[in-house]
Design an enzyme around this catalytic site. Structure first.
Site, PDB file in Angstrom:
ATOM      1  N   ASP A 206       0.949  -1.163  -0.139  1.00 51.38           N
ATOM      2  CA  ASP A 206      -0.088  -0.015  -0.296  1.00 51.38           C
ATOM      3  C   ASP A 206       0.766   1.353  -0.312  1.00 51.38           C
ATOM      4  OD1 ASP A 206      -2.032   2.164   0.178  1.00 51.38           O
ATOM      5  OD2 ASP A 206      -2.174   0.909   2.657  1.00 51.38           O
ATOM      6  N   GLY A 378      -5.719   5.548   7.758  1.00 53.30           N
ATOM      7  CA  GLY A 378      -5.780   3.933   7.705  1.00 53.30           C
ATOM      8  C   GLY A 378      -4.601   3.420   6.956  1.00 53.30           C
ATOM      9  N   HIS A 379      -3.674   4.080   6.488  1.00 53.49           N
ATOM     10  CA  HIS A 379      -2.707   3.776   5.582  1.00 53.49           C
ATOM     11  C   HIS A 379      -1.336   4.031   6.991  1.00 53.49           C
ATOM     12  CE1 HIS A 379      -5.685   3.256   1.818  1.00 53.49           C
ATOM     13  NE2 HIS A 379      -5.545   4.899   2.586  1.00 53.49           N
TER      14      HIS A 379
END
Length: 561
Positions: A206, A378-379
């Site tokens: 990610d 959220g990363h």
């Protein structure tokens, strides 16, 4: 480091024993994530999400991944693995299932439950589900899958390890490394390390926060800020967040109980998703705190909390309608507090600030990420990605999920930890893992697939260009009747304009030049209606650009009588 090249050719046949990786979305953009893995003639797909349109894509509802290059091979798909329940990872699944409904769907309990409600809306009921948990293994054809718990801004997210004869792939999905998550479920770094010991041949990571230094703050950091908002607010509180952000809703529910307020959900997706989360035990709703939104009018404003959709300024969302004062039963009053508990997705800034200004105009106090710590990402940030590279020690890295600058930053992090082969690909770029080495071998056709009402894929970039011209410059229509016997203009030109503030009287000066140009064209032997329309278009286009500095859409109609 390998870079994609716009002139890449069609990829050759996959060598025997090799693994082919192709992203149909999610590389070079934040959204519509979808990646296909091909081995031994079979295909495994990971995620199938949507991208939401920007201002320059008028009339578009959603943008889907472009899986046209495997459309004639959908029967080769062994399974679709869904890493978590966000729209940018599951939202396009119904459109894929319309083309082959029996593709096995693999995901965690919450992910499949959120997807189920979406499938019902699309009248897709007879689907094949495989509910999985972290630590579980499943085999589909030549793909052996192992699922790993990861922490994200939605519960029940999973990374997936894919073992094939070509080697092992580890796909993180969206993740971060919150060490004090609200649900106690941390990213399983022990599993990452164990897989690293076994040997990860290709690591898909990610990239969304790769440019952000350090570590992403914990969700718990927000709790005191929410509590302060509740403590200081004298009237109603409206909290806007993503309709899937179970953790944030839990924090608001807990604060409401502590400050003796009642809570109502506003927005169809919020009501639906939170009911699912509650039923499955992911959301703990204290007894007596929830009420129907329409009951709020009977309660004193200092005892009311609304949890709403619309944190990104979506024009039809509950919060946007509240800001415009056209919501059915929620009306902003002087002294209300609005809490925007979300980040700004790139491209949404203007829409969000428009909503903030609208709310402030009616006297609301707006608390947002710009003036308080009301949201954490959220990363994984750069520090977390470095940590992962060091414990996994992959042989090859393919950054995913992010704009090109995010993927390049992620690539730099991988190389800094000693990864020698980092491949930067974009949507449609084909990467083969053969004999332990990943490299770009070609590119397949991969564009934007627009959903416009009930139409899927019918709207083209050219259509959007026309819409932008119409929206920005308006149009001019010219109707001319030509006598087919004499070849002379028999009636017209009749000129109409919309959307460009042109003075209709000024059209008189262009009518004779249109007639002259048509007479000349016919004299030169151009009697085809299309050619005559092009003549009119050129004359009017040159005139309106020179005289008025405008470039409207010009619609000429030449009728032969």
């Amino acid at each position: 480091m390998s870079h994609p090249h716009p002139e890449l050719s069609t990829p050759p046949a996959l060598p025997k024993g090799g693994l082919r990786v192709t992203a149909f979305g999610g590389l070079g953009e934040v959204g519509r994530n979808m990646t296909a893995f091909e081995y031994d003639g079979r295909i495994l797909v990971v995620d199938c999400g949507v991208l939401f349109p920007e201002d320059h894509q008028p009339g578009v509802d959603l943008i889907l991944p472009d899986w046209s290059s495997i459309r004639d091979r959908l029967d080769d798909i062994e399974a679709l693995v869904l890493t978590h329940g966000h729209e940018d990872h599951i939202g396009a699944t119904p459109y894929l299932l319309r083309e082959r409904q029996d593709i096995p769907l693999v995901g965690s309990e919450l992910t499949l439950a959120l997807l189920d409600s979406k499938l019902r809306e699309h009248r897709l009921r007879e689907t094949v589900h495989h509910k999985v948990k972290e630590g579980q293994k499943l085999t589909f054809g030549p793909f052996e899958l192992e699922f790993v718990a990861v922490n994200h801004s939605i519960p029940d997210a999973l990374a997936v390890a894919i073992r094939t004869g070509a080697g092992m792939v580890l796909h993180t999905g969206d993740f971060k490394m919150d060490q004090l998550p609200l649900d106690g479920r941390i990213t399983d770094l022990r599993a990452f390390a164990r897989l690293g010991e076994e040997g990860v041949d290709l690591f898909l990571t990610d990239s969304t926060n790769a440019e952000t230094p350090g570590f992403t703050p914990s969700e718990k950091k927000i709790t005191p800020v929410i509590d302060q908002v509740f403590r200081e607010s004298q009237q109603r509180i409206i909290v806007a967040c993503f309709a899937s952000h179970v953790h944030r809703v839990q924090q608001v529910l807990d604060a409401a109980v502590a400050h003796r307020r009642k809570v109502a959900y506003v927005g169809r997706s919020m009501v639906r998703n939170m009911a699912i989360a509650r039923d499955l035990g992911y959301l703990k709703v204290p007894e007596g705190v929830l009420v129907e939104a329409k009951e709020l009018a009977t309660l004193p404003p200092e005892r009311v909390v609304l949890i709403s959709t619309g944190s990104q300024g979506e024009p039809m969302s509950a919060l946007s309608r509240i800001a415009q004062r056209n919501h059915n039963f929620v009306h902003i009053e002087e002294g209300d507090t609005v809490l925007l508990a979300s980040s700004l997705i790139p491209g949404n800034e203007n829409a969000v600030y428009r909503v903030i200004n609208g709310l402030a105009r009616w006297g609301a106090k707006v608390v947002h990420k710009g003036n308080a710590m009301v949201h954490v990402s959220g990363h994984a940030s750069a520090g977390e990605l470095l940590y992962c590279y060091n414990i996994v020690q992959p042989r090859n890295v393919l950054p995913v999920h992010g704009e090109i600058r995010h993927m390049l930053a992620n690539a730099d992090l991988a190389r800094a930890t000693g990864v020698e082969n980092v491949v930067i690909a974009e949507d449609g770029v084909v990467v083969d893992l053969v004999d332990g080495l990943a490299k770009i071998v070609g590119k397949v056709e991969c564009g934007n697939v627009f959903v416009d009402g009930s139409s899927v894929g019918d709207v083209t970039e050219s259509d959007l260009k026309d819409r932008r011209i119409l929206g920005e410059e308006g149009f001019i229509s010219i109707i001319v009747v030509v006598d087919s016997v004499s070849g002379k203009v028999a009636a017209g030109p009749e000129i109409h304009a919309r959307g460009n503030a042109l003075d209709h009287a000024s059209f008189d000066e262009i009518k004779q030049p249109i007639i002259n140009a048509l007479d000349q064209a016919i004299a030169d032997g151009n009697t085809d209606a299309y050619q005559l329309q092009q003549t009119v278009r050129r004359v009017v286009g040159r005139w309106v650009n020179t005289a008025h500095r405008r470039r409207p859409m010009i619609i000429p109609v030449v009728i032969e009588a």
